[in-house]
Design an enzyme around this catalytic site. Structure first.
Site, PDB file in Angstrom:
ATOM      1  N   ASP A  51     -84.445  14.016  80.601  1.00 16.72           N
ATOM      2  CA  ASP A  51     -83.769  13.078  81.650  1.00 16.72           C
ATOM      3  C   ASP A  51     -83.538  14.127  82.737  1.00 16.72           C
ATOM      4  O   ASP A  51     -83.487  15.066  82.983  1.00 16.72           O
ATOM      5  CB  ASP A  51     -82.467  12.580  81.107  1.00 16.72           C
ATOM      6  CG  ASP A  51     -81.592  13.413  80.224  1.00 16.72           C
ATOM      7  OD1 ASP A  51     -81.744  14.848  80.500  1.00 16.72           O
ATOM      8  OD2 ASP A  51     -81.008  13.141  79.196  1.00 16.72           O
ATOM      9  N   ASN A  53     -70.576  10.039  72.292  1.00 16.84           N
ATOM     10  CA  ASN A  53     -70.635   8.559  72.066  1.00 16.84           C
ATOM     11  C   ASN A  53     -71.948   8.096  71.168  1.00 16.84           C
ATOM     12  O   ASN A  53     -72.332   6.958  71.309  1.00 16.84           O
ATOM     13  CB  ASN A  53     -70.575   8.019  73.289  1.00 16.84           C
ATOM     14  CG  ASN A  53     -71.710   8.359  74.758  1.00 16.84           C
ATOM     15  OD1 ASN A  53     -72.635   8.917  73.919  1.00 16.84           O
ATOM     16  ND2 ASN A  53     -71.696   7.546  75.649  1.00 16.84           N
ATOM     17  N   HIS A  82     -75.163   8.974  72.293  1.00 16.97           N
ATOM     18  CA  HIS A  82     -76.296   8.823  73.075  1.00 16.97           C
ATOM     19  C   HIS A  82     -77.403   9.949  72.705  1.00 16.97           C
ATOM     20  O   HIS A  82     -76.957  11.050  72.460  1.00 16.97           O
ATOM     21  CB  HIS A  82     -76.158   8.810  74.674  1.00 16.97           C
ATOM     22  CG  HIS A  82     -75.702   9.932  75.294  1.00 16.97           C
ATOM     23  ND1 HIS A  82     -74.839  10.179  76.312  1.00 16.97           N
ATOM     24  CD2 HIS A  82     -76.126  11.176  75.158  1.00 16.97           C
ATOM     25  CE1 HIS A  82     -74.604  11.431  76.798  1.00 16.97           C
ATOM     26  NE2 HIS A  82     -75.403  12.074  76.004  1.00 16.97           N
ATOM     27  N   GLU A 139     -77.353   5.202  76.723  1.00 15.24           N
ATOM     28  CA  GLU A 139     -76.029   4.935  76.355  1.00 15.24           C
ATOM     29  C   GLU A 139     -75.908   4.055  75.266  1.00 15.24           C
ATOM     30  O   GLU A 139     -76.958   3.155  75.324  1.00 15.24           O
ATOM     31  CB  GLU A 139     -75.115   4.871  77.671  1.00 15.24           C
ATOM     32  CG  GLU A 139     -75.163   5.955  78.873  1.00 15.24           C
ATOM     33  CD  GLU A 139     -74.466   7.381  78.398  1.00 15.24           C
ATOM     34  OE1 GLU A 139     -74.015   7.330  77.151  1.00 15.24           O
ATOM     35  OE2 GLU A 139     -74.037   7.915  79.331  1.00 15.24           O
TER      36      GLU A 139
HETATM   37  C1  GLP Z   1     -76.394  15.211  78.072  1.00 15.38           C
HETATM   38  C2  GLP Z   1     -77.999  15.144  77.940  1.00 15.38           C
HETATM   39  C3  GLP Z   1     -78.106  14.804  76.337  1.00 15.38           C
HETATM   40  C4  GLP Z   1     -77.528  15.783  75.421  1.00 15.38           C
HETATM   41  C5  GLP Z   1     -76.010  15.952  75.733  1.00 15.38           C
HETATM   42  C6  GLP Z   1     -75.210  16.670  74.926  1.00 15.38           C
HETATM   43  O1  GLP Z   1     -75.765  14.165  77.932  1.00 15.38           O
HETATM   44  N1  GLP Z   1     -78.403  13.876  78.589  1.00 15.38           N
HETATM   45  O2  GLP Z   1     -79.574  14.734  76.264  1.00 15.38           O
HETATM   46  O3  GLP Z   1     -77.679  15.648  74.050  1.00 15.38           O
HETATM   47  O4  GLP Z   1     -75.753  16.181  77.060  1.00 15.38           O
HETATM   48  O5  GLP Z   1     -74.664  17.720  75.606  1.00 15.38           O
HETATM   49  P1  GLP Z   1     -74.109  19.108  74.903  1.00 15.38           P
HETATM   50  O6  GLP Z   1     -74.920  19.503  74.176  1.00 15.38           O
HETATM   51  O7  GLP Z   1     -73.496  19.620  76.241  1.00 15.38           O
HETATM   52  O8  GLP Z   1     -72.838  18.342  74.254  1.00 15.38           O
END
Ligand code: GLP
Length: 254
Positions: free
Chosen positions: A67, A136, A138, A143
């Site tokens: 993404d 959440n 995702h 989402e």
């Molecule tokens: C973002 C990314 C996700 C990732 C998430 C977790 O939202 N789009 O792919 O899994 O962050 O982030 P963190 O590892 O900082 O908790």
């Protein structure tokens, strides 16, 4: 789905980095799906080390990131492209034309999303897809409410995601992102999801409670996939024992 509970977040990251390193050793021209987020930083640290010490080469590999934020017309935010450059890409021998991520500054984000999906189609299947998970539930930026067969598209980010990713600066954060869809992600041959820390406990508990896809828990799109490993640290795994675990597969310690 196989669940591994690592002794610590570091052991979990080590496991994921080793899986990527082995994949590159066994198939140098692998197609790899890469993730970002704080959870992945220790994974990239180990991958940089493994490259420096000659354990693997990325020269023939091709990578697709999950993404990217939509930053059209805005210069003030750090892109996921930049995160990847800093964490991994500029440290390894992956040719720049084999590193793929949607363009954060594309004039038409919609066309950019379509072009990214077409590029994935051209190179699929991804051999090994790495995932993190949002608080959440995702995966990538799919989402809650995302469709199981969704493809790469523009999404509006949930408030919880903005708070999780940007903290105090959430009000000035980008509202939209381009994300691979759930349907795009599950086409990978093998998927490894890494979740560490207490903030991921509810998302993991919810994922493992579902034996079929449930839109409130986007990660549950993985339950039908034949080759998924869930790597947890003790904090992220702490809620599992309290709930019935209906996933086929096993839980083990690494
Ligand atoms: C973002 C990314 C996700 C990732 C998430 C977790 O939202 N789009 O792919 O899994 O962050 O982030 P963190 O590892 O900082 O908790």
């Amino acid at each position: 789905m196989i669940v591994h509970v690592a002794l610590s977040p570091e052991t979990g990251a080590e496991y994921v980095a080793e899986a990527i390193t082995r994949q590159l050793q066994q198939k140098p021209n692998s197609i790899l799906g890469l993730a970002t987020g704080r959870t992945m930083e220790p994974v990239y640290e180990r991958l940089r080390y493994n490259y420096r010490t000659g354990r693997c080469s990325w020269r023939k590999a091709r990578t697709f990131n999950l993404d990217e934020y939509v930053l059209t017309g805005s210069g003030q935010h750090t892109s996921i492209f930049q995160f990847m450059q800093d964490q991994l890409i500029r440290h390894i021998d992956l040719p720049s034309e084999q590193f793929h991520i949607p363009n954060a500054h594309a004039e038409s984000p919609r066309k950019e999303a379509e072009a990214y999906e077409a590029l994935l189609d051209q190179h699929e299947p991804i051999d090994l897809q790495i995932l993190g998970i949002g608080t959440n539930g995702h995966i990538a930026f799919n989402e809650p409410g995302s469709a199981k067969d969704s493809r790469t598209r523009i999404v509006r980010l949930a408030e919880e995601t903005l708070t999780q990713n940007f903290g105090a600066t959430a009000s000035r954060a980008p509202r939209h992102a381009i994300t691979m869809g759930l349907g795009s992600i599950v086409r990978a041959r093998k998927i490894i999801l890494l979740a560490t820390g207490v903030s991921k406990q509810n998302a993991i508990t919810s994922l493992l409670q579902h034996s079929t896809f449930t839109p409130t828990s986007p990660a549950s799109a993985l339950v039908h996939h034949p080759n998924v490993e869930l790597i947890l640290d003790p904090a992220a795994a702490a809620g599992i024992a309290r709930h019935e675990h209906r996933q086929p597969g096993s839980a083990s310690t690494i």
